[in-house]
Scaffold this active site. Sequence first.
Site, mmCIF file in Angstrom:
data_model
loop_
_atom_site.group_PDB
_atom_site.id
_atom_site.type_symbol
_atom_site.label_atom_id
_atom_site.label_comp_id
_atom_site.label_asym_id
_atom_site.label_seq_id
_atom_site.Cartn_x
_atom_site.Cartn_y
_atom_site.Cartn_z
ATOM 1 N N GLU A 193 0.854 -1.185 0.000
ATOM 2 C CA GLU A 193 0.000 0.000 0.000
ATOM 3 C C GLU A 193 0.890 1.235 0.000
ATOM 4 O OE1 GLU A 193 -3.769 1.790 2.478
ATOM 5 O OE2 GLU A 193 -2.066 1.089 3.666
ATOM 6 N N ARG A 246 0.944 4.765 0.899
ATOM 7 C CA ARG A 246 0.229 5.809 1.620
ATOM 8 C C ARG A 246 0.740 7.159 1.111
ATOM 9 N NH1 ARG A 246 -2.212 5.292 6.650
ATOM 10 N NH2 ARG A 246 -2.153 7.569 6.541
ATOM 11 N N HIS A 293 -12.738 4.463 8.543
ATOM 12 C CA HIS A 293 -11.881 4.321 9.723
ATOM 13 C C HIS A 293 -12.452 5.144 10.862
ATOM 14 C CE1 HIS A 293 -9.579 3.677 6.094
ATOM 15 N NE2 HIS A 293 -8.831 2.843 6.785
ATOM 16 N N LYS A 321 -13.880 -2.226 3.332
ATOM 17 C CA LYS A 321 -12.922 -2.256 4.446
ATOM 18 C C LYS A 321 -13.385 -1.340 5.575
ATOM 19 C CE LYS A 321 -8.380 -0.578 5.835
ATOM 20 N NZ LYS A 321 -7.318 0.395 5.523
ATOM 21 N N ARG A 349 -6.473 -8.826 13.677
ATOM 22 C CA ARG A 349 -5.548 -8.791 12.537
ATOM 23 C C ARG A 349 -5.007 -10.183 12.215
ATOM 24 N NH1 ARG A 349 -3.908 -3.556 11.285
ATOM 25 N NH2 ARG A 349 -4.408 -1.949 12.829
ATOM 26 N N SER A 385 1.641 2.268 9.924
ATOM 27 C CA SER A 385 0.828 3.399 9.466
ATOM 28 C C SER A 385 -0.465 3.506 10.263
ATOM 29 C CB SER A 385 0.530 3.276 7.967
ATOM 30 O OG SER A 385 -0.282 2.153 7.715
#
EC number: 4.2.1.10
Length: 252
Positions: A46, A48, A143, A170, A212, A231
């Site tokens: 990913e 960022r 989030h 997500k 996780r 992150s």
Amino acid sequence: MNKVVVKNVTFGEGAPKICVPMVGKTVAALKEEAEMLQTIDLDVVEWRVDFFEDVKDLAKVEAALGEIRAILPETPILFTFRSAKEGGELAVSDEFYFELNETLAGTGKIDLVDVELFNEEADVLRLIETAHKNNVKVVMSNHDFDKTPAKEEIVSRLTRMEALGADLPKIAVMPKSAGDVLTLLDATNTVFEKANQPIITMSMAGTGVISRLAGEVFGSAMTFGAAKKASAPGQIDVNELRHVLDLLHKQF
């Protein structure tokens, strides 16, 4: 459930896939990170891009992406500008957010793009359309760094993401107790049992670490590990993460 195939990675089968964020501020730092990630057993990288110091110059963003892609030609790249309101590094206008993501989705250099759910629906739908036209999969995200919403709300958000056209819905939430982690896992399992698309969920910080690791049990298709700098709170070292996921997969 539909499987989502990106390069040589299939979401929605087997153990959760491991995604490692790149958080370099400069092209030199990003190249160093990419070269280090070549040596690591991961599935997705990913970028960022909200950490990148030249993020507001789209030509420089595309050039940096080209450097990353040259080092990691076969690795799926998830392009993510995390907005400040969802825990990112930089506050930008909605106009810039969508221009950045639509432009980069059209370059042929990314495989997945992160699209935040809580934006104007017309803008979200346009970005999804642009991504899909360019064979880019959409990770639609939300989030909550303050709390864990009720189970019904988590289910509602993930279901809405799928309805809008997300390939991989997500959600990441912050627990205040072990019970909050159970709420997230329960919501994950409920959506997983009825969804058409693979989903990605996590409970953050130390309390949420079990979420996780346990994706294969409850139905989360990807988990985030840290190689250099986490992150988000609760990300585990990628090598330890792979070891635990393999251990659980053998028993499952």
